[in-house]
Scaffold this active site. Sequence first.
Site, PDB file in Angstrom:
ATOM      1  N   LEU A  13     -33.899  26.208 -65.137  1.00  0.00           N
ATOM      2  CA  LEU A  13     -33.913  27.665 -64.740  1.00  0.00           C
ATOM      3  C   LEU A  13     -35.211  28.139 -64.921  1.00  0.00           C
ATOM      4  CD1 LEU A  13     -30.519  28.848 -66.824  1.00  0.00           C
ATOM      5  CD2 LEU A  13     -31.180  29.012 -64.311  1.00  0.00           C
ATOM      6  N   SER A  14     -36.211  27.411 -65.755  1.00  0.00           N
ATOM      7  CA  SER A  14     -37.310  27.831 -65.932  1.00  0.00           C
ATOM      8  C   SER A  14     -38.525  27.243 -65.058  1.00  0.00           C
ATOM      9  CB  SER A  14     -37.792  27.492 -67.576  1.00  0.00           C
ATOM     10  OG  SER A  14     -39.465  27.631 -67.581  1.00  0.00           O
ATOM     11  N   PRO A  15     -39.284  28.271 -64.222  1.00  0.00           N
ATOM     12  CA  PRO A  15     -40.559  27.919 -63.504  1.00  0.00           C
ATOM     13  C   PRO A  15     -41.373  27.279 -64.271  1.00  0.00           C
ATOM     14  CG  PRO A  15     -40.332  29.963 -63.362  1.00  0.00           C
ATOM     15  CD  PRO A  15     -39.005  29.593 -64.178  1.00  0.00           C
ATOM     16  N   ALA A  17     -41.255  25.256 -67.010  1.00  0.00           N
ATOM     17  CA  ALA A  17     -40.954  24.048 -67.217  1.00  0.00           C
ATOM     18  C   ALA A  17     -41.151  23.278 -66.172  1.00  0.00           C
ATOM     19  CB  ALA A  17     -39.238  23.943 -67.650  1.00  0.00           C
TER      20      ALA A  17
END
Lengths: 232, 232
Positions: A13-15, A17
């Site tokens: 979900l996290s860019p 990351a």
Amino acid sequence: MAGRQLDFYFDYLSPYAYFSWRWVQPMCKKYGLTLNAHPVVFGKLLDHWGQLGPAEVPPKKTALYKYCYRYAQLNGFDFDPPRSHPYNPLPALRLSLPDIAGDAQHQVISAIFEAGWSRGIDLASEADLANVLNSLGLNSGAMLSAIKTPEVKDQLQQETTHAITRGVFGVPTFILDEELFWGNDQQEHLEIYLQGNDPLDQQKVEEMLARHRGIDRKTFALRNKEKRVQEK
Amino acid sequence: MAGRQLDFYFDYLSPYAYFSWRWVQPMCKKYGLTLNAHPVVFGKLLDHWGQLGPAEVPPKKTALYKYCYRYAQLNGFDFDPPRSHPYNPLPALRLSLPDIAGDAQHQVISAIFEAGWSRGIDLASEADLANVLNSLGLNSGAMLSAIKTPEVKDQLQQETTHAITRGVFGVPTFILDEELFWGNDQQEHLEIYLQGNDPLDQQKVEEMLARHRGIDRKTFALRNKEKRVQEK
């Protein structure tokens, strides 16, 4: 002997990351670290700590996408986010567990991140995920069946719970020698730490953290009260 | 003629805002910008957007203090946070309004930030704040009386409300030409923007932001529902 270990916690979900995943692999090579990749459910971390995700605050999502677009341009790769966001990340996360992805785990993670955040595929779609796995020469059918077992679902939950007990509150998080670094903006400090030049004085910071809280916002006190009630 | 304007939103509760304040002043000089400093109530921003502050998530506060300690060391100044935190920032914020601090506004802000976050004074204490003002040769007694009027209290509230209407969700925030940059980690992008090299494609990002939401967490949907109920 596995040598010195770096634990990397992420959710697709996290860019941020994604950006950190691109950064952490050459970094681990450079410093001879074993990289342990841990898929975790970001939504569960947020629920546990009572936070909203960045995409849940509208102007924050705008600022975040602009940041990401600029960051990717300045670092020479494309930013093209998943077709829908937020989305259900569980299949993608389960496919990335060591028991499912096996020796190909790091390639699987790279390929899913890249397809989702540089080429805008639908990261919730099993068909799109199958294409990604096939492009790596993996047996997508077998893998997508395997992630439907209770054991595999349980593994992802255990990864998430274990992360919470280690104090992980967001993604990406790096843990090295029990020292936690959170977010892209702490990568610089992590590298300085690895070079043996960490300027941190642990004892001083402990003392600072022990200073008392002055006031707490009403909403915060209320939320904590609700939490205590739920826990009873 | 005031020339090109940069709006800077801050609350003394945030050490990141302190770091950005140290950075933004020379930056504005370098690029010939007029710097408009806006004290805002961070707690009200959090309440409005339904967020928790970093210091309200225990392991996040630890990570944040370690980050700050390292950042300050690496940038050649001291990190020594306020005697208690969180604390009531309202007197310090009101003292920093243009109508109260006058021509000395930027010096007042620098002095309060520095005393709070590099020398660990009690930023909620009027006596400690008076010492800071006296050290600048200001009339602390008159200023501390002045901030008790309803008009001044109202001004701070208006600054905060106005910030929210501009999409400010956290501190520090910079707004230049209606472009919002949030947090220390976007300073680099702000400077690239000022140099005329912004790689952003606004139209592409608009298109990305218009992609639909897949799923929302239950807690998020619930919170929104509660908010709608409260607003009725």
